[in-house]
Write a protein that holds these residues in place. Structure first.
Motif, mmCIF file in Angstrom:
data_model
loop_
_atom_site.group_PDB
_atom_site.id
_atom_site.type_symbol
_atom_site.label_atom_id
_atom_site.label_comp_id
_atom_site.label_asym_id
_atom_site.label_seq_id
_atom_site.Cartn_x
_atom_site.Cartn_y
_atom_site.Cartn_z
ATOM 1 N N MET A 1 1.123 -1.167 -0.203
ATOM 2 C CA MET A 1 -0.089 -0.315 0.149
ATOM 3 C C MET A 1 1.247 1.162 0.192
ATOM 4 N N GLN B 1 -1.369 6.033 0.955
ATOM 5 C CA GLN B 1 -1.991 5.271 2.524
ATOM 6 C C GLN B 1 -0.878 5.547 3.365
ATOM 7 N N ASP C 1 -2.008 5.878 7.058
ATOM 8 C CA ASP C 1 -3.454 4.467 7.855
ATOM 9 C C ASP C 1 -2.210 3.431 7.969
ATOM 10 N N ASN D 1 2.601 12.850 0.745
ATOM 11 C CA ASN D 1 2.999 11.713 0.838
ATOM 12 C C ASN D 1 4.038 10.988 1.477
ATOM 13 N N GLU E 1 -6.073 -2.543 3.710
ATOM 14 C CA GLU E 1 -6.675 -1.200 3.217
ATOM 15 C C GLU E 1 -7.313 -0.636 4.291
ATOM 16 N N GLY F 1 -8.214 3.212 4.527
ATOM 17 C CA GLY F 1 -9.285 3.955 4.656
ATOM 18 C C GLY F 1 -9.998 5.514 5.393
ATOM 19 N N ARG G 1 -8.330 9.648 4.297
ATOM 20 C CA ARG G 1 -8.595 9.681 2.696
ATOM 21 C C ARG G 1 -8.183 11.800 2.263
#
Length: 185
Positions: A16, A114, A117, A153, A180, A182, A185
């Motif tokens: 991810m 992600q 997360d 990111n 994942e 989520g 987001r």
């Protein structure tokens, strides 16, 4: 850096997020009054002392706020001894400590949409509103670590080298596709 010290040896993982060992990285711990340390940093590296839980970046490297009396300088591995000596000279007889800790720490880069997360699965940190340039000292999988956001990111994480393989493997495990969450987001 000896092979025994370079625990991750250029490790990379994809899922991810992308994980990458930063390889040999220079790190200098500075302890003392942040005003005094900031003056030495400015004269030696052209960098200032960051505000609480922040990172200051420049051409010479980065300065991370670690506590009310501690900063961590991150710079190229081969520059650390010379920079530490120059910082000691700039501090003179000030009540301060300068220590090269490069071989005792590991730096891991994380990138991808992600990343928050993945980090949240292992760290007791609320990453909502976590800004670029912000730093948090916490735990990752029960191991002491510091994490900071470089851009939307791109993130970096520092931990003790003795547990770097464990931290990297833990991050790679929770970053596997199919896990994942989520949340961010």
């Amino acid at each position: 850096m000896s092979d025994a010290v370079s625990a991750l040896k250029g490790a990379r993982a994809s899922g991810m997020v992308e994980l990458a060992d930063a390889g040999p990285t220079g790190m200098i711990t500075l302890r003392g009054d942040l005003g005094v340390l900031g003056g030495a940093l400015a004269s030696v590296l052209g960098l200032s002392a960051p505000e609480q839980r922040r990172v200051v970046s420049g051409e010479a490297g980065e300065v991370l706020w670690m506590s009310p009396d501690e900063l961590l300088v991150v710079l190229p591995y081969d520059k650390a001894p010379e920079a530490a000596a120059a910082l000691e000279a700039a501090l003179g007889d000030a009540f301060a400590t300068v220590a090269v800790v490069s071989d005792g720490r590991a730096l891991i880069h994380l990138s991808g949409a992600q990343t928050r997360d993945v980090l949240a699965k292992l760290m007791p940190v609320d990453f909502a509103g976590f800004e670029t340039g912000e730093l948090r000292r916490s735990r990752v999988a029960q191991v002491a670590a510091a994490v900071w956001r470089r851009s939307d990111n791109d993130w970096s994480l520092i931990c003790f080298r003795s547990v770097a393989d464990y931290v990297f493997a833990s991050l790679a495990t929770v970053a596997k596709p199919g896990g994942e969450v989520g949340l961010y987001r």
